[in-house]
Design a protein around this motif. Structure first.
Motif, PDB file in Angstrom:
ATOM      1  N   GLY A  71       0.802  -1.217   0.000  1.00  0.00           N
ATOM      2  CA  GLY A  71       0.000   0.000   0.000  1.00  0.00           C
ATOM      3  C   GLY A  71       0.831   1.260   0.000  1.00  0.00           C
ATOM      4  O   GLY A  71       0.300   2.369  -0.080  1.00  0.00           O
ATOM      5  N   GLN A  72       2.171   1.119   0.075  1.00  0.00           N
ATOM      6  CA  GLN A  72       3.043   2.286   0.121  1.00  0.00           C
ATOM      7  C   GLN A  72       3.604   2.677  -1.245  1.00  0.00           C
ATOM      8  O   GLN A  72       4.292   3.684  -1.372  1.00  0.00           O
ATOM      9  CB  GLN A  72       4.201   2.044   1.098  1.00  0.00           C
ATOM     10  N   GLY A  73       3.354   1.880  -2.258  1.00  0.00           N
ATOM     11  CA  GLY A  73       3.819   2.223  -3.600  1.00  0.00           C
ATOM     12  C   GLY A  73       5.309   2.093  -3.800  1.00  0.00           C
ATOM     13  O   GLY A  73       5.878   2.741  -4.687  1.00  0.00           O
ATOM     14  N   ARG A  74       5.965   1.229  -3.042  1.00  0.00           N
ATOM     15  CA  ARG A  74       7.412   1.051  -3.154  1.00  0.00           C
ATOM     16  C   ARG A  74       7.725  -0.104  -4.107  1.00  0.00           C
ATOM     17  O   ARG A  74       8.192  -1.169  -3.708  1.00  0.00           O
ATOM     18  CB  ARG A  74       8.027   0.841  -1.776  1.00  0.00           C
ATOM     19  N   ASP A  75       7.456   0.121  -5.376  1.00  0.00           N
ATOM     20  CA  ASP A  75       7.648  -0.914  -6.386  1.00  0.00           C
ATOM     21  C   ASP A  75       9.124  -1.266  -6.553  1.00  0.00           C
ATOM     22  O   ASP A  75      10.004  -0.421  -6.346  1.00  0.00           O
ATOM     23  CB  ASP A  75       7.102  -0.439  -7.732  1.00  0.00           C
ATOM     24  N   ALA A  76       9.380  -2.513  -6.946  1.00  0.00           N
ATOM     25  CA  ALA A  76      10.728  -2.958  -7.285  1.00  0.00           C
ATOM     26  C   ALA A  76      10.906  -2.794  -8.792  1.00  0.00           C
ATOM     27  O   ALA A  76      10.113  -3.323  -9.573  1.00  0.00           O
ATOM     28  CB  ALA A  76      10.930  -4.406  -6.882  1.00  0.00           C
ATOM     29  N   VAL A  77      11.939  -2.061  -9.196  1.00  0.00           N
ATOM     30  CA  VAL A  77      12.170  -1.762 -10.605  1.00  0.00           C
ATOM     31  C   VAL A  77      13.547  -2.286 -11.006  1.00  0.00           C
ATOM     32  O   VAL A  77      14.535  -2.059 -10.296  1.00  0.00           O
ATOM     33  CB  VAL A  77      12.089  -0.248 -10.861  1.00  0.00           C
ATOM     34  N   LEU A  78      13.613  -2.994 -12.115  1.00  0.00           N
ATOM     35  CA  LEU A  78      14.893  -3.505 -12.591  1.00  0.00           C
ATOM     36  C   LEU A  78      15.849  -2.350 -12.841  1.00  0.00           C
ATOM     37  O   LEU A  78      15.484  -1.353 -13.467  1.00  0.00           O
ATOM     38  CB  LEU A  78      14.679  -4.294 -13.890  1.00  0.00           C
ATOM     39  N   GLY A  79      17.079  -2.474 -12.344  1.00  0.00           N
ATOM     40  CA  GLY A  79      18.066  -1.416 -12.512  1.00  0.00           C
ATOM     41  C   GLY A  79      18.275  -1.056 -13.968  1.00  0.00           C
ATOM     42  O   GLY A  79      18.301  -1.932 -14.841  1.00  0.00           O
ATOM     43  N   VAL A  80      18.453   0.217 -14.242  1.00  0.00           N
ATOM     44  CA  VAL A  80      18.597   0.695 -15.618  1.00  0.00           C
ATOM     45  C   VAL A  80      19.799   0.060 -16.308  1.00  0.00           C
ATOM     46  O   VAL A  80      19.762  -0.224 -17.513  1.00  0.00           O
ATOM     47  CB  VAL A  80      18.709   2.236 -15.636  1.00  0.00           C
ATOM     48  N   ALA A  81      20.874  -0.187 -15.566  1.00  0.00           N
ATOM     49  CA  ALA A  81      22.093  -0.732 -16.158  1.00  0.00           C
ATOM     50  C   ALA A  81      22.109  -2.259 -16.200  1.00  0.00           C
ATOM     51  O   ALA A  81      23.080  -2.858 -16.667  1.00  0.00           O
ATOM     52  CB  ALA A  81      23.308  -0.232 -15.387  1.00  0.00           C
ATOM     53  N   ALA A  82      21.039  -2.905 -15.746  1.00  0.00           N
ATOM     54  CA  ALA A  82      21.003  -4.369 -15.707  1.00  0.00           C
ATOM     55  C   ALA A  82      21.094  -4.966 -17.111  1.00  0.00           C
ATOM     56  O   ALA A  82      20.490  -4.453 -18.055  1.00  0.00           O
ATOM     57  CB  ALA A  82      19.727  -4.841 -15.031  1.00  0.00           C
ATOM     58  N   THR A  83      21.846  -6.055 -17.234  1.00  0.00           N
ATOM     59  CA  THR A  83      21.935  -6.769 -18.511  1.00  0.00           C
ATOM     60  C   THR A  83      21.099  -8.034 -18.503  1.00  0.00           C
ATOM     61  O   THR A  83      20.723  -8.549 -19.555  1.00  0.00           O
ATOM     62  CB  THR A  83      23.387  -7.127 -18.839  1.00  0.00           C
ATOM     63  N   GLY A  84      20.809  -8.576 -17.314  1.00  0.00           N
ATOM     64  CA  GLY A  84      19.947  -9.741 -17.204  1.00  0.00           C
ATOM     65  C   GLY A  84      18.479  -9.337 -17.218  1.00  0.00           C
ATOM     66  O   GLY A  84      18.124  -8.259 -16.736  1.00  0.00           O
TER      67      GLY A  84
END
Length: 263
Positions: A71-84
């Motif tokens: 409910g806090q909106g703390r989504d997990a986002v793949l790092g911009v520099a990720a290659t996987g």
């Protein structure tokens, strides 16, 4: 009244009150100013793009954003520099996010080094370098010098950083690779009490760490890696709260998601 709507965050029974996994989740995050909950079984929480505009609709599709169910909106986002590229997978009964190397997720959840409770259903399969498998971490004042949060697999065991310096002051039960497990860790600064366990058993405790807090918020929280390395594996479920909580109810949810029998 026209236009009035009520949004309810979870699974509700005939009484209208939260039950089961939804109640366990709500009880876990209640009253916390920092929390996140990720559930790979809920396709509606998964997105193929970082902005959360393209939903995941089928197994095998990429996952670049995981919606926070606290409910806090703390989504997990793949790092911009990720290659996987993580993908959504299933064996028909269970659902998970398959995370390859160099695919750390980042959460806008900067925290001070104080109380926390963390629970996850996961599988660890590899590491980009060294022998430390990062599960969840956050740098503090200085990268790899002061840690606000660090829970890892170290030398084959679950390990938890309790002080602000590098290193692990709490070593728990063995944490097997290539196996589905439920891990939990809890740190209570005021009572100088910390504990961790694997699959609900093998509880280890520490009552002598230094109860130090940072003055300011720091970097985002990383999932499946640290600043120095990345970890591969499966994520079934993960929940964090900046506070001290009983682990039992949410460990049971994570165990159900991962198909694990608790001790």
């Amino acid at each position: 009244m026209a236009g009035l709507g009520i949004i309810v965050p979870g699974d509700f029974g005939n009484t209208g009150w939260a039950t089961g996994a939804a109640k366990a989740r709500q009880d876990f995050v209640s009253g916390a100013d920092r929390a996140f909950v990720f559930d790979a079984r809920v396709a509606a929480s998964l997105f193929q793009d970082r902005d959360g505009e393209v939903p995941v609709t089928d197994v095998g599709q990429p996952v670049r954003r995981i919606k926070d169910r606290s409910g806090q909106g703390r989504d997990a986002v793949l790092g911009v520099a990720a290659t996987g590229i993580p993908t959504w997978q299933s064996d028909g009964d269970r659902y998970w996010i398959d995370i390859p190397l160099d695919a750390r997720f980042e959460i806008a959840n900067p925290i001070r080094h104080n109380d926390f409770t963390f629970i996850a259903g996961l599988r660890l399969t590899g590491v980009s370098g060294g022998s430390t498998y990062g599960i969840v971490s956050q740098d503090g004042i200085s990268s790899n010098s002061f840690l606000a949060l660090q829970i890892s697999r170290v030398d084959g065991n679950l390990a938890v950083n309790l002080d602000i310096s590098t290193g692990y002051e709490l070593t728990g039960a063995p944490l097997a690779l290539n196996a589905d497990v439920v891990v939990s860790a809890r740190r209570d600064v005021a009572n100088v009490a910390a504990r961790c366990r694997v699959n609900g058993g093998g509880q280890a405790e520490n009552t002598s760490f230094t109860g130090v807090n940072f003055a300011d918020d720091q970097t985002p929280t990383r999932l499946f890696g640290t600043a120095a390395q990345s970890t591969s594996g499966r994520l079934y479920y993960a929940a964090y709260v900046r506070g001290v909580r009983d682990e039992d109810a949410l460990e049971a949810v994570a165990a159900q998601r991962a198909g694990v029998a608790l001790v």
